[in-house]
Scaffold this motif. Structure first.
Motif, PDB file in Angstrom:
ATOM      1  N   ARG A   1       0.829  -1.205   0.000  1.00  0.00           N
ATOM      2  CA  ARG A   1       0.000   0.000   0.000  1.00  0.00           C
ATOM      3  C   ARG A   1       0.861   1.251   0.000  1.00  0.00           C
ATOM      4  O   ARG A   1       0.421   2.320  -0.401  1.00  0.00           O
ATOM      5  CB  ARG A   1      -0.911   0.012   1.229  1.00  0.00           C
ATOM      6  CG  ARG A   1      -1.964  -1.071   1.274  1.00  0.00           C
ATOM      7  CD  ARG A   1      -2.874  -0.859   2.480  1.00  0.00           C
ATOM      8  NE  ARG A   1      -3.544   0.428   2.416  1.00  0.00           N
ATOM      9  CZ  ARG A   1      -3.952   1.135   3.452  1.00  0.00           C
ATOM     10  NH1 ARG A   1      -3.722   0.676   4.687  1.00  0.00           N
ATOM     11  NH2 ARG A   1      -4.564   2.284   3.301  1.00  0.00           N
ATOM     12  N   LEU A   2       2.081   1.116   0.488  1.00  0.00           N
ATOM     13  CA  LEU A   2       2.998   2.254   0.558  1.00  0.00           C
ATOM     14  C   LEU A   2       3.707   2.436  -0.778  1.00  0.00           C
ATOM     15  O   LEU A   2       4.009   1.460  -1.477  1.00  0.00           O
ATOM     16  CB  LEU A   2       4.021   2.024   1.664  1.00  0.00           C
ATOM     17  CG  LEU A   2       3.438   1.933   3.080  1.00  0.00           C
ATOM     18  CD1 LEU A   2       4.436   1.280   4.028  1.00  0.00           C
ATOM     19  CD2 LEU A   2       3.057   3.326   3.588  1.00  0.00           C
TER      20      LEU A   2
ATOM     21  N   ARG B   1       8.182   7.874  -1.677  1.00  0.00           N
ATOM     22  CA  ARG B   1       7.871   9.291  -1.458  1.00  0.00           C
ATOM     23  C   ARG B   1       9.171  10.067  -1.238  1.00  0.00           C
ATOM     24  O   ARG B   1       9.598  10.314  -0.127  1.00  0.00           O
ATOM     25  CB  ARG B   1       6.941   9.444  -0.247  1.00  0.00           C
ATOM     26  CG  ARG B   1       5.507   8.961  -0.460  1.00  0.00           C
ATOM     27  CD  ARG B   1       4.702   9.958  -1.283  1.00  0.00           C
ATOM     28  NE  ARG B   1       4.657  11.251  -0.646  1.00  0.00           N
ATOM     29  CZ  ARG B   1       3.688  11.653   0.194  1.00  0.00           C
ATOM     30  NH1 ARG B   1       2.689  10.829   0.490  1.00  0.00           N
ATOM     31  NH2 ARG B   1       3.705  12.853   0.722  1.00  0.00           N
TER      32      ARG B   1
ATOM     33  N   TYR C   1       1.988   6.997   1.910  1.00  0.00           N
ATOM     34  CA  TYR C   1       0.764   6.714   1.158  1.00  0.00           C
ATOM     35  C   TYR C   1       0.662   7.654  -0.031  1.00  0.00           C
ATOM     36  O   TYR C   1       1.328   8.698  -0.082  1.00  0.00           O
ATOM     37  CB  TYR C   1      -0.438   6.799   2.083  1.00  0.00           C
ATOM     38  CG  TYR C   1      -0.400   5.733   3.156  1.00  0.00           C
ATOM     39  CD1 TYR C   1      -0.715   4.408   2.863  1.00  0.00           C
ATOM     40  CD2 TYR C   1      -0.009   6.043   4.456  1.00  0.00           C
ATOM     41  CE1 TYR C   1      -0.641   3.417   3.838  1.00  0.00           C
ATOM     42  CE2 TYR C   1       0.054   5.064   5.437  1.00  0.00           C
ATOM     43  CZ  TYR C   1      -0.260   3.751   5.121  1.00  0.00           C
ATOM     44  OH  TYR C   1      -0.182   2.776   6.084  1.00  0.00           O
ATOM     45  N   ALA C   2      -0.165   7.282  -0.997  1.00  0.00           N
ATOM     46  CA  ALA C   2      -0.172   7.978  -2.279  1.00  0.00           C
ATOM     47  C   ALA C   2      -0.684   9.417  -2.192  1.00  0.00           C
ATOM     48  O   ALA C   2      -0.233  10.283  -2.948  1.00  0.00           O
ATOM     49  CB  ALA C   2      -0.999   7.192  -3.298  1.00  0.00           C
TER      50      ALA C   2
ATOM     51  N   ASP D   1      -0.734  13.514   2.627  1.00  0.00           N
ATOM     52  CA  ASP D   1      -0.522  12.577   3.733  1.00  0.00           C
ATOM     53  C   ASP D   1       0.985  12.461   3.959  1.00  0.00           C
ATOM     54  O   ASP D   1       1.724  11.963   3.112  1.00  0.00           O
ATOM     55  CB  ASP D   1      -1.112  11.209   3.379  1.00  0.00           C
ATOM     56  CG  ASP D   1      -1.114  10.250   4.565  1.00  0.00           C
ATOM     57  OD1 ASP D   1      -0.327  10.460   5.502  1.00  0.00           O
ATOM     58  OD2 ASP D   1      -1.892   9.277   4.527  1.00  0.00           O
TER      59      ASP D   1
ATOM     60  N   THR E   1       2.477  10.754   6.384  1.00  0.00           N
ATOM     61  CA  THR E   1       2.896   9.540   7.069  1.00  0.00           C
ATOM     62  C   THR E   1       4.179   9.034   6.411  1.00  0.00           C
ATOM     63  O   THR E   1       4.258   8.947   5.187  1.00  0.00           O
ATOM     64  CB  THR E   1       1.806   8.463   6.980  1.00  0.00           C
ATOM     65  OG1 THR E   1       0.643   8.923   7.661  1.00  0.00           O
ATOM     66  CG2 THR E   1       2.279   7.154   7.595  1.00  0.00           C
TER      67      THR E   1
ATOM     68  N   THR F   1       3.482   8.502  11.918  1.00  0.00           N
ATOM     69  CA  THR F   1       2.174   8.740  11.317  1.00  0.00           C
ATOM     70  C   THR F   1       1.902  10.232  11.196  1.00  0.00           C
ATOM     71  O   THR F   1       2.459  11.048  11.931  1.00  0.00           O
ATOM     72  CB  THR F   1       1.063   8.090  12.140  1.00  0.00           C
ATOM     73  OG1 THR F   1       1.102   8.627  13.469  1.00  0.00           O
ATOM     74  CG2 THR F   1       1.241   6.578  12.204  1.00  0.00           C
TER      75      THR F   1
ATOM     76  N   HIS G   1      -4.239  12.368   9.365  1.00  0.00           N
ATOM     77  CA  HIS G   1      -4.850  11.248   8.650  1.00  0.00           C
ATOM     78  C   HIS G   1      -5.086  10.095   9.621  1.00  0.00           C
ATOM     79  O   HIS G   1      -4.458  10.007  10.666  1.00  0.00           O
ATOM     80  CB  HIS G   1      -3.966  10.813   7.480  1.00  0.00           C
ATOM     81  CG  HIS G   1      -3.906  11.837   6.387  1.00  0.00           C
ATOM     82  ND1 HIS G   1      -4.684  11.768   5.253  1.00  0.00           N
ATOM     83  CD2 HIS G   1      -3.181  12.979   6.275  1.00  0.00           C
ATOM     84  CE1 HIS G   1      -4.430  12.817   4.477  1.00  0.00           C
ATOM     85  NE2 HIS G   1      -3.513  13.564   5.077  1.00  0.00           N
TER      86      HIS G   1
ATOM     87  N   HIS H   1      -4.454   6.866   9.866  1.00  0.00           N
ATOM     88  CA  HIS H   1      -3.709   5.613   9.871  1.00  0.00           C
ATOM     89  C   HIS H   1      -3.255   5.338  11.301  1.00  0.00           C
ATOM     90  O   HIS H   1      -2.625   6.196  11.923  1.00  0.00           O
ATOM     91  CB  HIS H   1      -2.462   5.697   8.989  1.00  0.00           C
ATOM     92  CG  HIS H   1      -2.709   6.225   7.614  1.00  0.00           C
ATOM     93  ND1 HIS H   1      -3.501   5.566   6.699  1.00  0.00           N
ATOM     94  CD2 HIS H   1      -2.267   7.348   7.003  1.00  0.00           C
ATOM     95  CE1 HIS H   1      -3.531   6.264   5.574  1.00  0.00           C
ATOM     96  NE2 HIS H   1      -2.793   7.350   5.740  1.00  0.00           N
TER      97      HIS H   1
ATOM     98  N   VAL I   1       0.327   1.170   9.887  1.00  0.00           N
ATOM     99  CA  VAL I   1       1.502   1.600   9.127  1.00  0.00           C
ATOM    100  C   VAL I   1       2.638   0.592   9.296  1.00  0.00           C
ATOM    101  O   VAL I   1       3.311   0.223   8.326  1.00  0.00           O
ATOM    102  CB  VAL I   1       1.948   3.012   9.570  1.00  0.00           C
ATOM    103  CG1 VAL I   1       3.202   3.435   8.803  1.00  0.00           C
ATOM    104  CG2 VAL I   1       0.832   4.024   9.346  1.00  0.00           C
TER     105      VAL I   1
ATOM    106  N   ASP J   1       1.797  -2.361   7.208  1.00  0.00           N
ATOM    107  CA  ASP J   1       1.964  -2.070   5.780  1.00  0.00           C
ATOM    108  C   ASP J   1       3.447  -2.049   5.397  1.00  0.00           C
ATOM    109  O   ASP J   1       3.809  -2.401   4.264  1.00  0.00           O
ATOM    110  CB  ASP J   1       1.322  -0.726   5.431  1.00  0.00           C
ATOM    111  CG  ASP J   1      -0.198  -0.775   5.433  1.00  0.00           C
ATOM    112  OD1 ASP J   1      -0.763  -1.892   5.384  1.00  0.00           O
ATOM    113  OD2 ASP J   1      -0.826   0.301   5.492  1.00  0.00           O
TER     114      ASP J   1
END
Length: 217
Positions: free
Chosen positions: A102-103, A106, A130-131, A135, A137, A155, A159, A161, A166, A169
């Motif tokens: 999911r990550l 970035r 995250y996309a 966010d 995180t 985090t 958001h 999460h 996290v 993930d």
């Protein structure tokens, strides 16, 4: 230094439930990263990763042992000299799950303070999150303790999460079955609970330092 580092080997065994003997002893190993030294302590057994400018006699004179002596602040301070000393952390282990993460990478989070700290003590630090661009995180994945994959996270409170989500993930960033480590200050109870809830298991403690000492060590 080729092959598997002894610290990676002992942590990998611990991840499978095979722990060192509780005999109060300690062992010396080479540092796994140039410029970084440390002590890894299990129940009743410890490893000191110290460069060879420190003699065996000096180490012995500092009275390390597996019952807390190897993590004695006076010993750590003596070996670090005037250099930077990190906090004493809990070491947790888990196994990668692989699959579709999911990550996502970035690079915009590369200047996050936690990513900058990771760069000081680990190698090959890559930042994930995250996309959604708003966010912040952060998950760092790097070559860390003993040369094993090491994750760190923070985090974004804006958001929803959870820390456990996290941390879980993050395991998808590592091939299935591969041992992953994380380090967490014992006083950071929120983070410690998050890692444990995500399936990471506490196995040892670690303290790192960047030595700056004279040649008499």
């Amino acid at each position: 230094m080729g092959g598997v580092h002894p610290i990676a080997e002992v942590l990998s065994k611990a991840a499978g439930g095979d722990f060192p003997a509780v005999d109060g002893s300690w062992q010396r190993v080479d540092p796994w990263r140039p410029g970084i030294e440390g002590v890894l302590a299990f129940t009743g057994h410890a490893w000191l990763a110290v460069d060879d400018d420190v003699s065996d006699g000096t180490l012995t004179s500092l009275s390390p042992d597996g019952y807390g002596g190897a993590s004695n602040p006076r010993l750590v301070s003596r070996l670090a000299g005037t250099g930077w000393i990190d906090a004493l952390d809990v070491v947790l282990v888990a196994r990668g799950t692989g699959g579709e993460p999911r990550l996502v990478p970035r690079s915009d989070l590369r200047n996050h303070p936690r990513a900058e700290h990771a760069t000081l003590v680990r190698s090959e630090v890559v930042t994930f999150g995250y996309a959604a661009p708003d966010d912040h995180t952060l998950v760092t994945l790097s070559t860390g303790i003993g040369g094993l994959p090491e994750v760190g996270l923070e985090t974004d409170p804006a958001h929803e999460h959870s820390g456990a989500d996290v941390a879980r993930d993050a395991l998808a960033l590592v091939p299935e079955g591969e041992v992953v480590v994380a380090a967490c200050a014992p006083g950071n109870a929120r983070a410690l609970r998050a890692f444990i809830s995500a399936g990471y298991e506490p196995v040892a403690s670690v303290q790192l330092w960047r030595p700056e000492r004279d040649q008499r060590a």
